[in-house]
Each structure stands twice: as structure tokens, then as C-alpha cells.
Design an enzyme around this catalytic site. Structure first.
Site, short mmCIF file in Angstrom:
data_model
loop_
_atom_site.label_atom_id
_atom_site.label_comp_id
_atom_site.label_asym_id
_atom_site.label_seq_id
_atom_site.Cartn_x
_atom_site.Cartn_y
_atom_site.Cartn_z
N ILE A 116 0.87 -1.17 0.00
CA ILE A 116 0.00 0.00 0.00
C ILE A 116 0.92 1.23 0.00
O ILE A 116 2.06 1.17 0.43
CB ILE A 116 -0.98 0.03 1.19
CG1 ILE A 116 -0.25 -0.09 2.53
CG2 ILE A 116 -2.01 -1.06 1.07
CD1 ILE A 116 -1.17 -0.03 3.74
N ASP A 117 0.42 2.33 -0.51
CA ASP A 117 1.24 3.52 -0.70
C ASP A 117 1.75 4.08 0.64
O ASP A 117 1.17 3.84 1.69
CB ASP A 117 0.45 4.60 -1.43
CG ASP A 117 0.00 4.16 -2.81
OD1 ASP A 117 0.69 3.30 -3.41
OD2 ASP A 117 -1.04 4.65 -3.28
N LYS A 118 2.81 4.87 0.54
CA LYS A 118 3.45 5.47 1.71
C LYS A 118 2.44 6.17 2.61
O LYS A 118 2.44 5.98 3.83
CB LYS A 118 4.52 6.46 1.24
CG LYS A 118 5.13 7.34 2.33
CD LYS A 118 6.19 8.25 1.75
CE LYS A 118 6.72 9.25 2.80
NZ LYS A 118 5.77 10.34 3.03
N ARG A 163 -6.68 5.70 -6.00
CA ARG A 163 -6.40 7.13 -6.19
C ARG A 163 -6.60 7.53 -7.65
O ARG A 163 -7.18 8.59 -7.95
CB ARG A 163 -4.99 7.44 -5.73
CG ARG A 163 -4.75 7.12 -4.26
CD ARG A 163 -3.27 7.05 -3.90
NE ARG A 163 -2.62 8.35 -4.08
CZ ARG A 163 -1.30 8.51 -4.02
NH1 ARG A 163 -0.50 7.47 -3.80
NH2 ARG A 163 -0.78 9.71 -4.19
#
Length: 300
Positions: A136-138, A236
Site C-alpha cells: 500500500i502507498d506510503k 487514487r
């Protein structure tokens, strides 16, 4: 350096890759297929393909690359372990933490923390991403599953590929979405305008996001998203595509947005079948404090 492994077919039948999985259960099928693809596997002295039909007493030789010495340092970084057994770990990743080391983030990542807190991790994804099955993204918080051995890694990866694993996210998005449910089926690939971002493009990889509205506020909507695929930045990109970008998103969002530390996106729910026991595992984690406070302010 290459390590030589010799196997003699004794009762196994069918494809070469399947026969080797039976003969060497300590290795995953994906690892064996990779060795075959790299022409490191010979049958009776000849390089063979995965679909070769084995015969009794075939002599198989595998030139297995010796494990690369781990160069990523273990770091004593606090880590919230939601669940752990001999095969899998479920982590609640905080917002702001990168999953694995890269040129811009050599330390302080989830992998650095895992190496400190967890004794064994799968080796399928190389020394940079040990145990990492998905990311999962930062600036996205929430649940991640981690494999402690190659067999678990193979099983969890297959569940993601077969769309049998459950991944649900909460997101605050811009504007009020009028309909209660929706499905975004739009291919995603690298943007032709900004090479650092992804976009819905013709010829991109298939990507499907299902969403449902949980609550509407003035100028914002709280939604739950369920992934069918796992493309980079998928939620996103898809929410930007339908003109409801995730609030706080520095890459795909709007300049005038909610104050925070990045996108308001949280991996709340994770479900999968345990790779060894076959038990259905299900986990759910509350949103971080900043996310919860923001929701309360929107309700007011």
C-alpha cells in the site's frame, strides 16, 4: 555462484514444474517456474520447459542461485503486529511509512522493521522485499499481509491473482457522490504526461474498483472501496478519473483540500484463506486518529 540440486523422477507424473513441486515441497511452484524460465533446469542433460512431461527415472538437475546475502539492515522501528503465526503476519502500517527500500527511501521502511521484529520471511521477492506479498502507498494506512515462507507467499499471491482475497479501503473523496454504489472498470498504466504517476490509459492493465457510499458531507463523501485488482495507486487513479479524487492526495488530488499528512485512504479490511490450515482469516482495523478526527469535523 550456483548450487547444484539433483532430482530423480520416481513416481511423479505430468508437467515438469508440478513434478518438481511434489519432489521438493520446500520450494514454491513460482520459484521453480522461475528457475525453469531462466534455463537453470535440465532433464537428462537438456534444458527443459515447464510443460515437459516427466518420465520415470528422468534425471533432473537444477542450478539454483545461492541466496544473496541480505544487505538491508534490520531497524528497531515500532511495528503494530495484528496477527502472527509460523506462516503469515498481518501488519497495521502507519501513514507515512514506505513499504520497502528504494533509491529515495533506503531506510525506515516496513521491510527494515520486519527484519528486526520477524525471524523468518519469504525470499520470493528478492532481498529488497522479503515477505512482501502486496503493497500500500506510503501515505495510505492499514492492513498488509506478509509471508514468512515461500509456500505461504505462493498461496497468498495466488489468492490475490485469483481475486479470492478480500481488500476493502475507506476513503474520503471530494464532492458528494449522488449514487450509492459504483464500479470503475478502467485500465491503468504509466501516465504519458507525468511519468511519476499512473493514469487511466488505452492499453493499460485491467483495473476494477467497486465502491459504495457510507456517508455524505458538505463537499465530501466517505466511501468504501473493494479492489478486484491491485494496480499501482489504483483507488487514487480511479477516483480522480470519475472526478472525485481522494482528499489530501498530493499527486492526484486538488490543491484546496482537507488538512492532513497525505491522502485520506485506509486499508481497513483484509481477508484470505490461511495457506497451511485452509481457515478463512478476516481482519479489520479502525482508521488512524487523524482520519477519525477529520470525519468528526465533517459531521459537524
Amino acid at each position: 555462484m550456483l548450487e547444484k540440486i539433483e532430482v530423480t523422477i520416481d513416481g511423479q507424473r505430468g508437467r515438469l514444474d508440478k513434478a518438481l513441486v511434489e519432489a521438493m515441497p520446500e520450494f514454491s511452484r513460482s520459484q521453480i517456474q522461475q528457475w525453469i524460465k531462466e534455463e537453470l533446469v535440465t532433464v537428462n542433460g537438456e534444458v527443459a520447459r515447464a510443460n515437459y512431461k516427466v518420465k520415470d527415472q528422468d534425471k533432473i538437475e537444477i542450478k539454483r542461485p545461492e541466496p544473496v546475502e541480505m544487505t538491508i539492515e534490520a531497524e528497531n522501528i515500532p511495528l503494530e503486529i495484528v496477527y502472527e503465526d509460523d506462516d503469515v503476519v498481518v501488519i497495521n502500517k502507519p501513514q507515512g511509512m514506505v513499504v520497502h527500500p528504494s533509491a529515495g527511501h533506503p531506510t525506515g521502511t516496513l521491510v527494515n522493521a520486519l527484519l528486526y521484529h520477524i525471524k523468518n520471511l519469504s525470499s520470493i521477492n528478492d532481498v529488497i522485499r522479503p515477505g512482501i506479498v502486496h503493497r500500500i502507498d506510503k501515505d495510505t494506512s492499514g492492513l498488509l499481509m506478509v509471508a514468512k515462507n515461500d509456500l505461504a507467499h505462493d498461496s497468498l499471491s495466488k489468492q490475490l491473482k485469483d481475486k479470492t482475497a478480500t481488500r476493502k479501503y475507506l476513503a474520503i473523496v471530494h464532492d458528494e457522490i449522488s449514487h450509492d454504489k459504483g464500479t470503475i472498470d478502467a485500465p491503468i498504466g504509466r501516465s504519458k504526461i507525468n511519468r511519476k504517476s499512473q493514469a487511466v490509459i488505452e492499453g493499460g492493465k485491467p483495473a476494477v474498483t467497486n465502491f459504495s457510499v457510507l456517508e455524505r458531507f458538505k463537499d465530501y463523501t466517505l466511501i468504501e472501496c473493494q479492489l478486484e485488482t491491485g494496480r499501482t495507486h489504483q483507488i487514487r487513479v480511479h477516483m480522480q478519473y470519475i472526478k472525485h479524487p481522494v482528499a489530501g492526495d498530493p499527486l492526484y488530488g486538488r490543491r484546496k483540500t482537507l488538512e492532513g499528512k497525505g491522502q485520506f485512504l485506509h486499508a481497513q479490511t483484509l481477508g484470505f484463506v490461511h495457506p497451511r490450515t485452509g481457515e478463512q482469516m478476516f481482519f479489520e482495523i479502525p482508521v488512524p486518529e487523524l482520519f477519525a478526527t477529520t470525519l468528526k469535523n465533517l459531521e459537524k
